[in-house]
Enzyme design. Structure first.
Site, PDB file in Angstrom:
ATOM      1  CG  ASP A 413      -1.896   1.150   1.187  1.00  0.00           C
ATOM      2  OD1 ASP A 413      -2.877   1.040   0.436  1.00  0.00           O
ATOM      3  OD2 ASP A 413      -1.657   2.154   1.891  1.00  0.00           O
ATOM      4  CG  ASN A 421      -4.540  11.176  -5.896  1.00  0.00           C
ATOM      5  OD1 ASN A 421      -3.826  11.108  -6.898  1.00  0.00           O
ATOM      6  ND2 ASN A 421      -5.199  10.142  -5.409  1.00  0.00           N
ATOM      7  CG  HIS A 426      -7.149  12.599  -9.011  1.00  0.00           C
ATOM      8  ND1 HIS A 426      -7.279  11.637  -8.046  1.00  0.00           N
ATOM      9  CD2 HIS A 426      -7.902  13.667  -8.587  1.00  0.00           C
ATOM     10  CE1 HIS A 426      -8.085  12.059  -7.083  1.00  0.00           C
ATOM     11  NE2 HIS A 426      -8.476  13.305  -7.400  1.00  0.00           N
ATOM     12  CG  ASP A 430      -4.046   8.068 -12.606  1.00  0.00           C
ATOM     13  OD1 ASP A 430      -4.458   7.659 -11.502  1.00  0.00           O
ATOM     14  OD2 ASP A 430      -4.794   8.551 -13.497  1.00  0.00           O
ATOM     15  CD  GLU A 456      -4.412   4.190  -1.718  1.00  0.00           C
ATOM     16  OE1 GLU A 456      -4.676   4.567  -0.588  1.00  0.00           O
ATOM     17  OE2 GLU A 456      -5.225   4.321  -2.679  1.00  0.00           O
TER      18      GLU A 456
END
Length: 545
Positions: A413, A421, A426, A430, A456
């Site tokens: 994680d 973000n 965002h 990504d 994530e």
């Protein structure tokens, strides 16, 4: 009376030679007639010096020395006489006669020639007939000698032979080679002969009759007739077979063309024979046909090819087979070609190919769509990794009772991903997720199962892992990610990840048990301050007895 006068009047053939051998003292009339020697001519003197003098020198010590003048053989016998104190050599010339044994061998040879051999006198009566002539007439030689062809064949046949052939040979002194067709009464059939007749002369050149030799070619003529009929039938077949049939020689010149080929070129056969491809088709199209023609002679093997013939209005296509032909010596000196007009088939083939290409395009579109749908159903769109659905499918294949291998699970994680973000958007978020996916793909085995489980969060399954390998892999990925993230996104500050680890034999636990242990370990790593790894505890299923 001198010796010269005596020898000059003898009926026997004599030549007298004195001390000067280059000039004979005497060639009497009989010798001149018998030998045809005339020393007043250059040819006669050459014969005397080059042929007769050497033979006479030999004959002085060897009796009956043989010498040839032209095609005639003579025997020489020499005797020496004195004339007015001078030594004179008298040379007697005579024609050699066959011995009884030689004569028998000669006649035996004539009887076994496989041909009709005979002689006739100036009155056209037979003076000799060999065994095959006797068998033809079914008569003895005594019954044939003295008879003529009017008696042995029939009046009409005999008269025709005498007037049209034999009289010309005997009276004109010419040699004739001709074909004869005669009716043989005792066999009640017509027979064909290939005949050679030559005149015969005595020593003075007066006609004696003729010598003839005839070969029975009846069977040959019948064969020729059958061959002609066969050729006519074959020609009829070839002209109506519905294909272009032709023969070319080694120089690629036409030797034969059937009616269809004539119609193709719009020429008669005599205008085609002897012409080559360039004569009939021009330089460009001629070369196309000539290329495969040459291939037949160079390879010596059958050539199958597609040929085209262009007109101002249309292009014609032909499927052609070219087969090499050998002569009597086994050499390939020609070939036979068979061409079939496939223009319509070619048009349909092109049409079908066009339809097929369109169909294949549609099939590819459908297949690509199907593959894309299948890919989307099993893979994460952002990272290209397996999605949760595919992970569940693969897990069903790994966690089975017969699989005793150890399976390690890593739950990864990204730490404080919301900050990324919020601060960088965002799109950059990504990019961070894709970086971890790329790192896992590069650093894991091909047998490992890598999955983006959501947001994530990532899961790594390691079937067949050694004990403790899952934890060491987790540490490596954690450290490696921190390093590459700093290199890739230096402006984002420190980027880290936390990892929960669990491992157990595949036949002792379920996927859910291994997942729950790794999940608890991940929470533990988060509680420990993030950017670390924690290992969970597994409670195996009880063994089935």
């Amino acid at each position: 009376m001198s010796v010269l006068n005596v020898f000059a009047q003898l009926e026997q053939a004599y030549i007298l030679v004195g001390s000067d051998p280059s000039e004979p003292l005497l060639v009497n009339a009989k010798a001149a007639l018998l030998t045809g020697l005339d020393i007043t001519t250059s040819q006669g003197r050459d014969t005397w010096l080059n042929v007769l003098l050497p033979a006479i020198e030999t004959a002085r010590s060897v009796k009956n020395t043989q010498v040839y003048l032209g095609q005639k053989a003579f025997l020489l016998c020499c005797s020496e006489i004195q004339e007015a104190g001078q030594l004179v050599v008298a040379v007697h010339f005579s024609r050699p006669e066959l011995s009884d044994a030689e004569r028998q061998n000669f006649y035996a040879m004539l009887d076994n020639l496989g041909a009709y051999v005979y002689c006739k006198d100036v009155n056209y009566n037979y003076t000799y007939a060999n065994k095959q002539v006797c068998e033809l007439f079914e008569l003895n030689q005594e019954d044939i000698v003295g008879a003529n062809d009017c008696q042995l064949f029939d009046e009409a046949t005999g008269r025709k032979m005498i007037e049209q052939i034999d009289s010309r040979v005997i009276e004109q002194g010419i040699t004739l080679e001709t074909e004869e067709r005669n009716y043989v009464q005792n066999h009640d059939e017509y027979r064909d002969y290939l005949t050679v007749k030559k005149p015969l002369f005595d020593e003075t050149g007066a006609p004696l009759g003729l010598f003839g030799i005839s070969m029975d070619i009846t069977e040959l003529k019948q064969t020729q007739k059958r061959l002609y009929i066969s050729e006519q039938r074959l020609s009829t077949i070839l002209d109506n077979v519905g294909a272009y049939i032709f023969i070319k020689d080694k120089e690629r010149r036409f030797q034969y063309a059937n009616k269809q080929t004539e119609a193709l070129f719009r020429l008669q056969q005599h205008d085609i024979i002897g012409k080559n491809n360039f004569d009939l088709l021009g330089e460009e199209q001629g070369e196309e046909f000539d290329r495969t023609d040459r291939e037949v002679f160079e390879s010596g093997e059958r050539v199958d090819c597609l040929e085209s013939f262009a007109t101002p209005d249309k292009v014609y296509y032909y499927w052609t087979v070219k087969i090499p032909l050998q002569n009597e010596a086994g050499e390939i000196d020609s070939y036979i070609g068979l061409s079939t007009d496939i223009t319509e088939q070619k048009r349909l083939e092109n049409q079908i190919r066009s339809y097929n290409d369109a169909l294949q395009t549609k099939i590819k579109e459908v297949t690509d769509l199907k593959d894309n749908l299948e890919y989307q159903a099993t893979h994460d769109v952002l990272t290209g990794l397996f999605n949760r659905r595919m992970l569940e499918t693969l897990s069903e294949q790994i966690f089975v009772p017969e699989n005793t291998q150890l399976v390690g699970m890593l739950m990864l994680d990204l730490d404080r991903f919301k900050r990324v973000n919020d601060e960088f958007g965002h799109k950059k978020g990504d990019d961070v997720i894709r970086l971890l996916a790329q790192l896992m793909t590069e650093e894991c085995r091909s047998s490992d199962v890598i999955c983006r489980y959501g947001g994530e969060e990532f899961i790594l399954l390691m079937p067949g892992a050694l004990p403790g390998k899952a934890l060491s892999k987790a540490e490596w990925l954690r450290k490696r990610y921190k390093q590459v993230a700093k290199e890739e996104f230096p402006f984002m500050g420190e980027l880290t990840l936390s990892v929960g680890v669990s491992e157990a034999p595949a036949n002792k636990v379920s996927f859910e048990q291994l997942y729950l242990a790794a999940d608890k370990a991940l929470y533990k790593a988060k509680e420990n301050g993030r950017n670390c790894c924690a290992e969970g505890t597994i409670h195996p299923l009880p063994e089935v007895i």
